[in-house]
Design a protein around this motif. Structure first.
Motif, PDB file in Angstrom:
ATOM      1  N   VAL A 215      47.909  45.543  37.596  1.00  0.00           N
ATOM      2  CA  VAL A 215      48.327  44.169  37.357  1.00  0.00           C
ATOM      3  C   VAL A 215      48.933  43.623  38.649  1.00  0.00           C
ATOM      4  CG1 VAL A 215      49.868  42.668  36.033  1.00  0.00           C
ATOM      5  CG2 VAL A 215      48.782  44.638  34.916  1.00  0.00           C
ATOM      6  N   VAL A 216      48.363  42.514  39.150  1.00  0.00           N
ATOM      7  CA  VAL A 216      48.866  41.925  40.398  1.00  0.00           C
ATOM      8  C   VAL A 216      49.695  40.667  40.157  1.00  0.00           C
ATOM      9  CG1 VAL A 216      47.164  42.957  41.927  1.00  0.00           C
ATOM     10  CG2 VAL A 216      46.638  40.788  40.843  1.00  0.00           C
ATOM     11  N   THR A 217      49.386  39.929  39.114  1.00  0.00           N
ATOM     12  CA  THR A 217      50.206  38.775  38.725  1.00  0.00           C
ATOM     13  C   THR A 217      50.120  38.598  37.215  1.00  0.00           C
ATOM     14  OG1 THR A 217      48.442  37.136  38.995  1.00  0.00           O
ATOM     15  CG2 THR A 217      49.870  37.504  40.897  1.00  0.00           C
ATOM     16  N   ILE A 218      51.080  37.840  36.689  1.00  0.00           N
ATOM     17  CA  ILE A 218      51.082  37.513  35.264  1.00  0.00           C
ATOM     18  C   ILE A 218      51.227  36.008  35.147  1.00  0.00           C
ATOM     19  CG2 ILE A 218      52.219  37.830  33.035  1.00  0.00           C
ATOM     20  CD1 ILE A 218      53.327  40.504  34.171  1.00  0.00           C
ATOM     21  N   GLY A 219      50.270  35.398  34.476  1.00  0.00           N
ATOM     22  CA  GLY A 219      50.309  33.956  34.255  1.00  0.00           C
ATOM     23  C   GLY A 219      50.270  33.661  32.770  1.00  0.00           C
ATOM     24  N   THR A 220      50.069  32.389  32.435  1.00  0.00           N
ATOM     25  CA  THR A 220      49.991  31.989  31.035  1.00  0.00           C
ATOM     26  C   THR A 220      48.752  31.135  30.805  1.00  0.00           C
ATOM     27  OG1 THR A 220      51.344  30.024  31.396  1.00  0.00           O
ATOM     28  CG2 THR A 220      52.503  32.047  30.735  1.00  0.00           C
ATOM     29  N   PHE A 221      48.365  31.061  29.536  1.00  0.00           N
ATOM     30  CA  PHE A 221      47.217  30.267  29.124  1.00  0.00           C
ATOM     31  C   PHE A 221      47.635  29.402  27.948  1.00  0.00           C
ATOM     32  CE2 PHE A 221      43.350  29.873  26.458  1.00  0.00           C
ATOM     33  CZ  PHE A 221      42.590  29.122  27.337  1.00  0.00           C
ATOM     34  N   LEU A 222      47.464  28.092  28.086  1.00  0.00           N
ATOM     35  CA  LEU A 222      47.761  27.118  27.028  1.00  0.00           C
ATOM     36  C   LEU A 222      49.155  27.275  26.436  1.00  0.00           C
ATOM     37  CD1 LEU A 222      44.361  27.028  25.120  1.00  0.00           C
ATOM     38  CD2 LEU A 222      45.201  25.439  26.846  1.00  0.00           C
TER      39      LEU A 222
ATOM     40  N   ILE B  80      39.446  40.824  41.058  1.00  0.00           N
ATOM     41  CA  ILE B  80      40.701  40.508  40.389  1.00  0.00           C
ATOM     42  C   ILE B  80      40.336  39.595  39.221  1.00  0.00           C
ATOM     43  CG2 ILE B  80      42.955  39.402  40.571  1.00  0.00           C
ATOM     44  CD1 ILE B  80      42.952  40.221  43.545  1.00  0.00           C
ATOM     45  N   VAL B  81      40.543  40.115  38.012  1.00  0.00           N
ATOM     46  CA  VAL B  81      40.056  39.465  36.799  1.00  0.00           C
ATOM     47  C   VAL B  81      41.227  39.119  35.898  1.00  0.00           C
ATOM     48  CG1 VAL B  81      38.558  39.757  34.782  1.00  0.00           C
ATOM     49  CG2 VAL B  81      37.932  40.838  36.944  1.00  0.00           C
ATOM     50  N   GLY B  82      41.224  37.918  35.353  1.00  0.00           N
ATOM     51  CA  GLY B  82      42.232  37.520  34.374  1.00  0.00           C
ATOM     52  C   GLY B  82      41.900  38.116  33.027  1.00  0.00           C
ATOM     53  N   CYS B  83      42.851  38.854  32.442  1.00  0.00           N
ATOM     54  CA  CYS B  83      42.627  39.548  31.173  1.00  0.00           C
ATOM     55  C   CYS B  83      43.727  39.219  30.177  1.00  0.00           C
ATOM     56  CB  CYS B  83      42.633  41.061  31.394  1.00  0.00           C
ATOM     57  SG  CYS B  83      41.404  41.659  32.559  1.00  0.00           S
ATOM     58  N   ARG B  84      43.358  39.172  28.910  1.00  0.00           N
ATOM     59  CA  ARG B  84      44.341  39.059  27.834  1.00  0.00           C
ATOM     60  C   ARG B  84      44.926  40.441  27.583  1.00  0.00           C
ATOM     61  NH1 ARG B  84      43.550  34.943  23.971  1.00  0.00           N
ATOM     62  NH2 ARG B  84      45.495  35.820  23.170  1.00  0.00           N
ATOM     63  N   GLY B  85      46.131  40.487  27.038  1.00  0.00           N
ATOM     64  CA  GLY B  85      46.778  41.754  26.748  1.00  0.00           C
ATOM     65  C   GLY B  85      45.960  42.654  25.843  1.00  0.00           C
ATOM     66  N   LYS B  86      45.266  42.064  24.850  1.00  0.00           N
ATOM     67  CA  LYS B  86      44.477  42.860  23.908  1.00  0.00           C
ATOM     68  C   LYS B  86      43.258  43.507  24.569  1.00  0.00           C
ATOM     69  CE  LYS B  86      41.896  38.853  22.205  1.00  0.00           C
ATOM     70  NZ  LYS B  86      41.657  37.982  21.067  1.00  0.00           N
ATOM     71  N   GLU B  87      42.900  43.065  25.777  1.00  0.00           N
ATOM     72  CA  GLU B  87      41.763  43.641  26.483  1.00  0.00           C
ATOM     73  C   GLU B  87      42.158  44.841  27.338  1.00  0.00           C
ATOM     74  OE1 GLU B  87      38.939  39.800  27.280  1.00  0.00           O
ATOM     75  OE2 GLU B  87      40.745  39.940  28.502  1.00  0.00           O
ATOM     76  N   LEU B  88      43.467  45.124  27.396  1.00  0.00           N
ATOM     77  CA  LEU B  88      43.989  46.163  28.287  1.00  0.00           C
ATOM     78  C   LEU B  88      44.830  47.185  27.529  1.00  0.00           C
ATOM     79  CD1 LEU B  88      45.291  43.756  31.063  1.00  0.00           C
ATOM     80  CD2 LEU B  88      43.153  45.069  31.133  1.00  0.00           C
ATOM     81  N   GLU B  89      44.955  48.376  28.153  1.00  0.00           N
ATOM     82  CA  GLU B  89      45.902  49.379  27.690  1.00  0.00           C
ATOM     83  C   GLU B  89      46.513  50.029  28.913  1.00  0.00           C
ATOM     84  OE1 GLU B  89      43.496  52.017  25.355  1.00  0.00           O
ATOM     85  OE2 GLU B  89      42.565  52.943  27.090  1.00  0.00           O
ATOM     86  N   SER B  90      47.720  50.532  28.775  1.00  0.00           N
ATOM     87  CA  SER B  90      48.382  51.178  29.897  1.00  0.00           C
ATOM     88  C   SER B  90      47.632  52.443  30.299  1.00  0.00           C
ATOM     89  CB  SER B  90      49.829  51.518  29.549  1.00  0.00           C
ATOM     90  OG  SER B  90      50.452  52.131  30.653  1.00  0.00           O
ATOM     91  N   ALA B  91      47.530  52.664  31.595  1.00  0.00           N
ATOM     92  CA  ALA B  91      46.914  53.891  32.112  1.00  0.00           C
ATOM     93  C   ALA B  91      47.950  54.711  32.861  1.00  0.00           C
ATOM     94  CB  ALA B  91      45.734  53.542  33.017  1.00  0.00           C
TER      95      ALA B  91
END
Length: 88
Positions: A50-57, A73-84
């Motif tokens: 994770v390089v930055t955290i932004g918001t949507f709507l 560098i791809v913008g992802c929703r939290g539900k699309e990710l899991e901690s590694a």
């Protein structure tokens, strides 16, 4: 998440610098420049940071993830990710 639920009412799930893994295939929805709509940006299991955290709507967090396999560098929703991160 229901439409009335606002994710921003809670802190982000992931932190800047955190190692994450894609939970699903992520395709370009038209917001990634230089790639066709529908083109694969990250495959399920790809690891990045994770390089930055932004918001949507004003309702959701968007995590900009630098995927190591592609360099994207791809913008992802939290539900699309899991901690590694490895727990010690």
């Amino acid at each position: 998440m229901q439409s009335s639920e606002v994710e921003l009412d809670a802190p982000p799930i992931f932190e800047i610098g955190e190692k994450v893994r894609s939970r699903k295939l992520i395709r370009n929805d038209g917001t990634f420049p230089g790639k066709d709509i529908g083109e694969t940006l990250a495959k399920k299991g790809d690891v990045g940071y994770v390089v930055t955290i932004g918001t949507f709507l004003q309702t959701s967090y968007i995590y900009a993830v630098h995927f190591m396999t592609t360099g994207y560098i791809v913008g992802c929703r939290g539900k699309e990710l899991e901690s590694a991160e490895v727990s010690e």
